[in-house]
Design a protein around this motif. Structure first.
Motif, PDB file in Angstrom:
ATOM      1  N   ASP A 148       0.831  -1.213   0.000  1.00  0.00           N
ATOM      2  CA  ASP A 148       0.000   0.000   0.000  1.00  0.00           C
ATOM      3  C   ASP A 148       0.861   1.257   0.000  1.00  0.00           C
ATOM      4  N   VAL A 149       1.955   1.221   0.756  1.00  0.00           N
ATOM      5  CA  VAL A 149       2.834   2.381   0.856  1.00  0.00           C
ATOM      6  C   VAL A 149       3.421   2.732  -0.508  1.00  0.00           C
ATOM      7  N   PHE A 150       3.914   1.738  -1.235  1.00  0.00           N
ATOM      8  CA  PHE A 150       4.506   2.022  -2.539  1.00  0.00           C
ATOM      9  C   PHE A 150       3.470   2.471  -3.560  1.00  0.00           C
ATOM     10  N   VAL A 151       2.250   1.959  -3.447  1.00  0.00           N
ATOM     11  CA  VAL A 151       1.174   2.437  -4.321  1.00  0.00           C
ATOM     12  C   VAL A 151       0.876   3.904  -3.997  1.00  0.00           C
ATOM     13  N   LYS A 152       0.839   4.238  -2.703  1.00  0.00           N
ATOM     14  CA  LYS A 152       0.580   5.632  -2.309  1.00  0.00           C
ATOM     15  C   LYS A 152       1.701   6.558  -2.793  1.00  0.00           C
ATOM     16  N   ILE A 153       2.939   6.119  -2.665  1.00  0.00           N
ATOM     17  CA  ILE A 153       4.067   6.937  -3.143  1.00  0.00           C
ATOM     18  C   ILE A 153       3.931   7.156  -4.652  1.00  0.00           C
ATOM     19  N   TRP A 154       3.662   6.080  -5.375  1.00  0.00           N
ATOM     20  CA  TRP A 154       3.509   6.138  -6.836  1.00  0.00           C
ATOM     21  C   TRP A 154       2.379   7.079  -7.236  1.00  0.00           C
ATOM     22  N   ASN A 155       1.240   6.961  -6.552  1.00  0.00           N
ATOM     23  CA  ASN A 155       0.066   7.758  -6.916  1.00  0.00           C
ATOM     24  C   ASN A 155       0.117   9.204  -6.425  1.00  0.00           C
ATOM     25  N   ILE A 177       3.118  11.055  -5.873  1.00  0.00           N
ATOM     26  CA  ILE A 177       4.440  11.657  -6.048  1.00  0.00           C
ATOM     27  C   ILE A 177       4.339  13.128  -6.453  1.00  0.00           C
ATOM     28  N   HIS A 178       3.284  13.490  -7.133  1.00  0.00           N
ATOM     29  CA  HIS A 178       3.113  14.889  -7.540  1.00  0.00           C
ATOM     30  C   HIS A 178       2.920  15.816  -6.334  1.00  0.00           C
ATOM     31  N   GLN A 179       2.565  15.258  -5.176  1.00  0.00           N
ATOM     32  CA  GLN A 179       2.376  16.065  -3.968  1.00  0.00           C
ATOM     33  C   GLN A 179       3.679  16.329  -3.222  1.00  0.00           C
ATOM     34  N   TYR A 180       4.737  15.592  -3.563  1.00  0.00           N
ATOM     35  CA  TYR A 180       6.010  15.793  -2.876  1.00  0.00           C
ATOM     36  C   TYR A 180       6.580  17.167  -3.217  1.00  0.00           C
ATOM     37  N   ASP A 181       7.012  17.888  -2.185  1.00  0.00           N
ATOM     38  CA  ASP A 181       7.604  19.220  -2.346  1.00  0.00           C
ATOM     39  C   ASP A 181       8.967  19.234  -1.669  1.00  0.00           C
ATOM     40  N   ALA A 182      10.021  19.343  -2.465  1.00  0.00           N
ATOM     41  CA  ALA A 182      11.389  19.325  -1.935  1.00  0.00           C
ATOM     42  C   ALA A 182      11.652  20.479  -0.974  1.00  0.00           C
ATOM     43  N   LEU A 183      10.901  21.556  -1.092  1.00  0.00           N
ATOM     44  CA  LEU A 183      11.088  22.697  -0.198  1.00  0.00           C
ATOM     45  C   LEU A 183      10.595  22.399   1.217  1.00  0.00           C
ATOM     46  N   LYS A 184       9.706  21.429   1.346  1.00  0.00           N
ATOM     47  CA  LYS A 184       9.147  21.097   2.658  1.00  0.00           C
ATOM     48  C   LYS A 184       9.933  20.017   3.389  1.00  0.00           C
ATOM     49  N   GLY A 185      10.795  19.308   2.697  1.00  0.00           N
ATOM     50  CA  GLY A 185      11.574  18.261   3.357  1.00  0.00           C
ATOM     51  C   GLY A 185      12.172  17.296   2.367  1.00  0.00           C
ATOM     52  N   ARG A 186      12.973  16.377   2.909  1.00  0.00           N
ATOM     53  CA  ARG A 186      13.651  15.387   2.078  1.00  0.00           C
ATOM     54  C   ARG A 186      12.667  14.324   1.593  1.00  0.00           C
ATOM     55  N   PHE A 187      12.964  13.753   0.455  1.00  0.00           N
ATOM     56  CA  PHE A 187      12.134  12.724  -0.151  1.00  0.00           C
ATOM     57  C   PHE A 187      12.012  11.511   0.772  1.00  0.00           C
ATOM     58  N   TYR A 188      13.119  11.109   1.363  1.00  0.00           N
ATOM     59  CA  TYR A 188      13.136   9.956   2.261  1.00  0.00           C
ATOM     60  C   TYR A 188      12.224  10.196   3.465  1.00  0.00           C
ATOM     61  N   TRP A 207       9.642  12.184   3.573  1.00  0.00           N
ATOM     62  CA  TRP A 207       8.282  12.168   3.048  1.00  0.00           C
ATOM     63  C   TRP A 207       7.781  10.729   2.933  1.00  0.00           C
ATOM     64  N   MET A 208       8.628   9.844   2.421  1.00  0.00           N
ATOM     65  CA  MET A 208       8.240   8.441   2.279  1.00  0.00           C
ATOM     66  C   MET A 208       8.057   7.765   3.640  1.00  0.00           C
ATOM     67  N   ILE A 209       8.923   8.071   4.595  1.00  0.00           N
ATOM     68  CA  ILE A 209       8.790   7.495   5.934  1.00  0.00           C
ATOM     69  C   ILE A 209       7.470   7.935   6.559  1.00  0.00           C
ATOM     70  N   ASN A 210       7.103   9.187   6.369  1.00  0.00           N
ATOM     71  CA  ASN A 210       5.826   9.663   6.908  1.00  0.00           C
ATOM     72  C   ASN A 210       4.650   8.933   6.269  1.00  0.00           C
ATOM     73  N   ILE A 211       4.715   8.664   4.979  1.00  0.00           N
ATOM     74  CA  ILE A 211       3.657   7.897   4.322  1.00  0.00           C
ATOM     75  C   ILE A 211       3.597   6.499   4.917  1.00  0.00           C
ATOM     76  N   ALA A 212       4.755   5.870   5.086  1.00  0.00           N
ATOM     77  CA  ALA A 212       4.797   4.514   5.653  1.00  0.00           C
ATOM     78  C   ALA A 212       4.248   4.504   7.073  1.00  0.00           C
ATOM     79  N   ARG A 213       4.683   5.446   7.869  1.00  0.00           N
ATOM     80  CA  ARG A 213       4.250   5.534   9.274  1.00  0.00           C
ATOM     81  C   ARG A 213       2.748   5.768   9.362  1.00  0.00           C
TER      82      ARG A 213
END
Length: 188
Positions: A60-67, A69-80, A82-88
Protein backbone atom coordinates in the motif's frame (compact mmCIF):
# COMPACT_ATOMS: atom_id res chain seq x y z
CA UNK A 1 24.85 -16.99 -27.30
CA UNK A 2 24.48 -13.23 -27.68
CA UNK A 3 24.10 -11.23 -24.50
CA UNK A 4 22.33 -7.92 -24.46
CA UNK A 5 24.17 -5.11 -22.78
CA UNK A 6 21.77 -3.15 -20.67
CA UNK A 7 21.78 0.58 -21.29
CA UNK A 8 19.29 1.26 -18.53
CA UNK A 9 20.74 3.43 -15.81
CA UNK A 10 20.55 1.64 -12.46
CA UNK A 11 21.57 4.40 -10.08
CA UNK A 12 19.65 7.66 -9.91
CA UNK A 13 20.06 10.78 -7.86
CA UNK A 14 17.09 11.72 -5.69
CA UNK A 15 16.10 14.46 -8.15
CA UNK A 16 16.32 12.09 -11.15
CA UNK A 17 14.27 9.49 -9.30
CA UNK A 18 11.53 12.00 -8.49
CA UNK A 19 11.35 13.09 -12.14
CA UNK A 20 11.09 9.45 -13.27
CA UNK A 21 8.35 8.73 -10.75
CA UNK A 22 6.40 11.80 -11.83
CA UNK A 23 6.69 10.53 -15.41
CA UNK A 24 5.34 7.13 -14.17
CA UNK A 25 8.53 5.45 -15.37
CA UNK A 26 8.73 1.77 -14.34
CA UNK A 27 12.54 1.80 -14.06
CA UNK A 28 12.20 4.63 -11.54
CA UNK A 29 9.67 2.62 -9.56
CA UNK A 30 11.92 -0.45 -9.54
CA UNK A 31 14.82 1.69 -8.35
CA UNK A 32 12.62 3.20 -5.65
CA UNK A 33 11.52 -0.22 -4.42
CA UNK A 34 14.99 -1.78 -4.57
CA UNK A 35 16.61 1.05 -2.64
CA UNK A 36 13.95 2.03 -0.09
CA UNK A 37 11.79 -1.03 0.61
CA UNK A 38 14.06 -2.37 3.36
CA UNK A 39 14.05 0.83 5.37
CA UNK A 40 10.32 1.41 4.95
CA UNK A 41 9.63 -2.22 5.83
CA UNK A 42 11.55 -1.74 9.08
CA UNK A 43 9.59 1.38 10.00
CA UNK A 44 6.27 -0.37 9.36
CA UNK A 45 7.29 -3.52 11.22
CA UNK A 46 8.23 -1.50 14.30
CA UNK A 47 4.70 -0.08 14.35
CA UNK A 48 2.51 -3.09 13.47
CA UNK A 49 4.84 -5.75 14.91
CA UNK A 50 3.72 -8.42 12.45
CA UNK A 51 5.53 -9.55 9.32
CA UNK A 52 2.25 -10.61 7.71
CA UNK A 53 0.63 -7.20 8.17
CA UNK A 54 3.85 -5.39 7.26
CA UNK A 55 3.95 -7.17 3.91
CA UNK A 56 0.41 -6.03 3.18
CA UNK A 57 1.10 -2.46 4.26
CA UNK A 58 4.40 -2.08 2.35
CA UNK A 59 2.51 -2.71 -0.90
CA UNK A 60 0.00 0.00 0.00
CA UNK A 61 2.83 2.38 0.86
CA UNK A 62 4.51 2.02 -2.54
CA UNK A 63 1.17 2.44 -4.32
CA UNK A 64 0.58 5.63 -2.31
CA UNK A 65 4.07 6.94 -3.14
CA UNK A 66 3.51 6.14 -6.84
CA UNK A 67 0.07 7.76 -6.92
CA UNK A 68 0.92 10.84 -4.85
CA UNK A 69 4.44 11.66 -6.05
CA UNK A 70 3.11 14.89 -7.54
CA UNK A 71 2.38 16.07 -3.97
CA UNK A 72 6.01 15.79 -2.88
CA UNK A 73 7.60 19.22 -2.35
CA UNK A 74 11.39 19.33 -1.94
CA UNK A 75 11.09 22.70 -0.20
CA UNK A 76 9.15 21.10 2.66
CA UNK A 77 11.57 18.26 3.36
CA UNK A 78 13.65 15.39 2.08
CA UNK A 79 12.13 12.72 -0.15
CA UNK A 80 13.14 9.96 2.26
CA UNK A 81 11.40 11.72 5.16
CA UNK A 82 8.28 12.17 3.05
CA UNK A 83 8.24 8.44 2.28
CA UNK A 84 8.79 7.50 5.93
CA UNK A 85 5.83 9.66 6.91
CA UNK A 86 3.66 7.90 4.32
CA UNK A 87 4.80 4.51 5.65
CA UNK A 88 4.25 5.53 9.27
CA UNK A 89 0.82 7.03 8.64
CA UNK A 90 -0.30 4.04 6.57
CA UNK A 91 0.80 1.65 9.32
CA UNK A 92 -1.00 3.68 12.00
CA UNK A 93 -4.14 3.90 9.85
CA UNK A 94 -4.02 0.15 9.38
CA UNK A 95 -3.78 -0.46 13.15
CA UNK A 96 -6.75 1.84 13.75
CA UNK A 97 -8.87 0.31 10.96
CA UNK A 98 -11.99 -1.63 11.88
CA UNK A 99 -10.94 -4.62 9.80
CA UNK A 100 -7.66 -4.94 11.73
CA UNK A 101 -9.43 -4.53 15.06
CA UNK A 102 -11.94 -7.23 14.05
CA UNK A 103 -9.11 -9.55 13.01
CA UNK A 104 -7.58 -9.19 16.48
CA UNK A 105 -10.92 -9.89 18.16
CA UNK A 106 -11.51 -12.99 16.03
CA UNK A 107 -8.13 -14.63 16.64
CA UNK A 108 -8.04 -17.60 18.97
CA UNK A 109 -6.39 -16.53 22.22
CA UNK A 110 -3.44 -18.97 22.23
CA UNK A 111 -2.32 -18.00 18.70
CA UNK A 112 -2.62 -14.31 19.47
CA UNK A 113 -0.63 -14.58 22.72
CA UNK A 114 2.05 -16.72 21.08
CA UNK A 115 2.39 -14.34 18.13
CA UNK A 116 2.86 -11.29 20.36
CA UNK A 117 5.35 -13.11 22.59
CA UNK A 118 7.40 -13.96 19.53
CA UNK A 119 7.30 -10.39 18.28
CA UNK A 120 8.65 -8.87 21.47
CA UNK A 121 11.91 -10.76 20.97
CA UNK A 122 12.36 -9.30 17.49
CA UNK A 123 11.25 -5.83 18.57
CA UNK A 124 14.79 -4.97 19.70
CA UNK A 125 16.19 -5.29 16.17
CA UNK A 126 17.62 -2.17 14.65
CA UNK A 127 16.17 -2.27 11.15
CA UNK A 128 17.75 0.83 9.65
CA UNK A 129 20.73 1.44 11.96
CA UNK A 130 18.89 4.18 13.77
CA UNK A 131 19.16 3.02 17.39
CA UNK A 132 22.76 4.19 17.69
CA UNK A 133 21.74 7.70 16.68
CA UNK A 134 18.76 7.67 19.03
CA UNK A 135 20.97 6.67 21.95
CA UNK A 136 22.79 9.98 21.51
CA UNK A 137 19.62 11.87 22.45
CA UNK A 138 18.56 12.70 25.99
CA UNK A 139 16.18 10.12 27.47
CA UNK A 140 13.11 12.41 27.35
CA UNK A 141 13.71 13.05 23.63
CA UNK A 142 14.22 9.33 23.02
CA UNK A 143 10.91 8.62 24.73
CA UNK A 144 9.03 11.13 22.56
CA UNK A 145 10.55 9.75 19.34
CA UNK A 146 9.79 6.19 20.45
CA UNK A 147 6.17 6.97 21.31
CA UNK A 148 5.51 8.93 18.14
CA UNK A 149 7.47 7.06 15.48
CA UNK A 150 7.84 3.52 16.77
CA UNK A 151 4.65 3.06 18.77
CA UNK A 152 2.45 5.24 16.58
CA UNK A 153 1.08 7.62 19.22
CA UNK A 154 -0.25 11.00 18.10
CA UNK A 155 0.95 14.12 19.92
CA UNK A 156 -2.41 14.31 21.72
CA UNK A 157 -2.06 10.70 22.87
CA UNK A 158 1.49 11.38 24.04
CA UNK A 159 0.21 14.38 25.97
CA UNK A 160 -2.32 12.19 27.77
CA UNK A 161 0.11 9.30 28.33
CA UNK A 162 2.85 11.51 29.79
CA UNK A 163 0.40 13.84 31.56
CA UNK A 164 2.01 16.79 29.79
CA UNK A 165 0.36 19.80 28.10
CA UNK A 166 -0.04 19.35 24.34
CA UNK A 167 1.94 22.54 23.62
CA UNK A 168 4.85 21.20 25.68
CA UNK A 169 4.75 17.89 23.80
CA UNK A 170 4.81 19.74 20.48
CA UNK A 171 7.73 21.93 21.54
CA UNK A 172 9.72 19.02 22.96
CA UNK A 173 9.01 16.91 19.88
CA UNK A 174 10.19 19.70 17.60
CA UNK A 175 13.36 20.10 19.68
CA UNK A 176 13.94 16.35 19.62
CA UNK A 177 13.58 16.23 15.83
CA UNK A 178 15.92 19.19 15.37
CA UNK A 179 18.52 17.54 17.61
CA UNK A 180 18.05 14.28 15.72
CA UNK A 181 18.53 16.12 12.43
CA UNK A 182 21.84 17.54 13.70
CA UNK A 183 22.98 14.10 14.86
CA UNK A 184 22.10 12.52 11.53
CA UNK A 185 24.31 15.02 9.69
CA UNK A 186 27.29 13.38 11.42
CA UNK A 187 26.30 9.93 10.09
CA UNK A 188 26.07 10.88 6.41
Amino acid sequence: MIRKISTIKTNYSEEELIVLLRQKNEAGFHHLYDNYSGALYGVILRIVQSKEYTEEIIQDVFVKIWNSIHQYDALKGRFYTWMINIARNTAIDYLKSKSFQNQLKNQPLPDFVYENAELTTTNNSDFIGFNKVLESLESDKQELIDLAYYQGFTQSEISEKLNMPLGTVKTKMRNALLKLKDLLKDYQ
